[in-house]
Design a protein around this motif. Structure first.
Motif, PDB file in Angstrom:
ATOM      1  N   LYS B  76       1.671  -3.919   8.233  1.00 14.68           N
ATOM      2  CA  LYS B  76       2.852  -4.079   9.101  1.00 14.68           C
ATOM      3  C   LYS B  76       3.730  -5.212   8.581  1.00 14.68           C
ATOM      4  O   LYS B  76       4.955  -5.101   8.553  1.00 14.68           O
ATOM      5  N   GLU B  79       5.870  -4.118   5.784  1.00 13.56           N
ATOM      6  CA  GLU B  79       7.022  -3.354   6.303  1.00 13.56           C
ATOM      7  C   GLU B  79       8.101  -4.291   6.823  1.00 13.56           C
ATOM      8  O   GLU B  79       9.287  -4.109   6.550  1.00 13.56           O
ATOM      9  N   GLU B  82       9.850  -6.124   3.972  1.00 14.03           N
ATOM     10  CA  GLU B  82      10.815  -5.273   3.272  1.00 14.03           C
ATOM     11  C   GLU B  82      12.081  -5.062   4.106  1.00 14.03           C
ATOM     12  O   GLU B  82      13.187  -5.071   3.573  1.00 14.03           O
TER      13      GLU B  82
END
Lengths: 77, 155
Positions: B76, B79, B82
């Motif tokens: 997570k 993510e 990013e």
């Protein structure tokens, strides 16, 4: 055949353990029904289910090797 | 081509963010020091989460014990990392979160963003902290002096 479920946070107060096993079921709706039968307090607890490290939306198929986890509301930081 | 792919694979790999126990002020100072060689940076933004001794039914919280679903949390976090990098023009971003027991008054979360200009660093840091609080599978158990406890809730 059994499914292994990892339990986190305050839900471990209900299950008494961070790892529980239940007889195999084929999807998460069946899983939740079985869990709530075994641990009635889960019926009113707030949590989401993660299958293979993703939070599921709606009923999701389970395989013998699915990694299943019950996650109560996050409280990091 | 093969080399490029290898680099991509490496960058996709989740980075460890968890540290055992409190985050020491010396570690934070070192982390700031390490950026002195990056002359493209014009501003840093730092958020430090500190364990607060809330009083619940007349008992003060002595410590918070953190646990996580580590594999999921690190994926997570990748993510989130990013998403933040694609939204803000950052030079770098560092996140450290404690696991295990952290006493009241100690640091449990260290979020550090750097950019050319202040606005990007500040906005990215703010959004990052919110995402960490609400999207990372981490749980805090508030421990009282008398060994009783209650589970923390994020507001």
């Amino acid at each position: 055949m059994e499914l292994q479920i990892t339990i986190f946070g305050q839900l471990t107060d209900i299950t008494g353990s961070s790892n529980i096993r239940i007889p195999a079921v084929s999807n998460t709706d069946e899983l939740l029904a079985a869990l709530k039968q075994q641990y009635p307090a889960l019926g009113t607890a707030k949590f989401v289910v993660a299958v293979n490290k993703k939070i599921i939306q709606g009923n999701t198929a389970l395989a013998a090797n699915s990694s299943i986890a019950l996650l109560p509301p996050f409280s990091g930081g | 081509m093969e080399n490029l792919q290898a680099v991509d694979m490496k960058e996709r790999k989740p980075k460890q963010i968890f540290v055992q126990g409190a985050i020491s002020p010396a570690f934070i100072a070192d982390s700031i020091q390490k950026h002195s060689t990056r002359h493209d940076i014009g501003g840093h933004s730092i958020f430090l989460g500190q364990v607060r001794a809330d009083t619940i039914e007349e008992k003060p919280v002595a410590a918070i014990e953190y646990t996580t679903y580590e594999e999921m949390a690190l994926e997570k976090m990748l993510e989130i990392r990013e998403a933040i990098f694609s939204k803000y023009d950052l030079t770098c971003m560092h996140v450290y979160h404690s696991l295990g027991k952290v006493a009241a008054g100690e640091i449990c979360l260290f979020v550090f963003t750097s950019s050319k200009h202040r606005r990007m660093a500040i906005d990215a840091c703010t959004e990052l902290v919110e995402k960490i609080k609400f999207e990372l599978p981490v749980w805090g158990k508030e421990l009282f002096e008398d060994e009783s406890y209650q589970w923390k809730e994020n507001k």
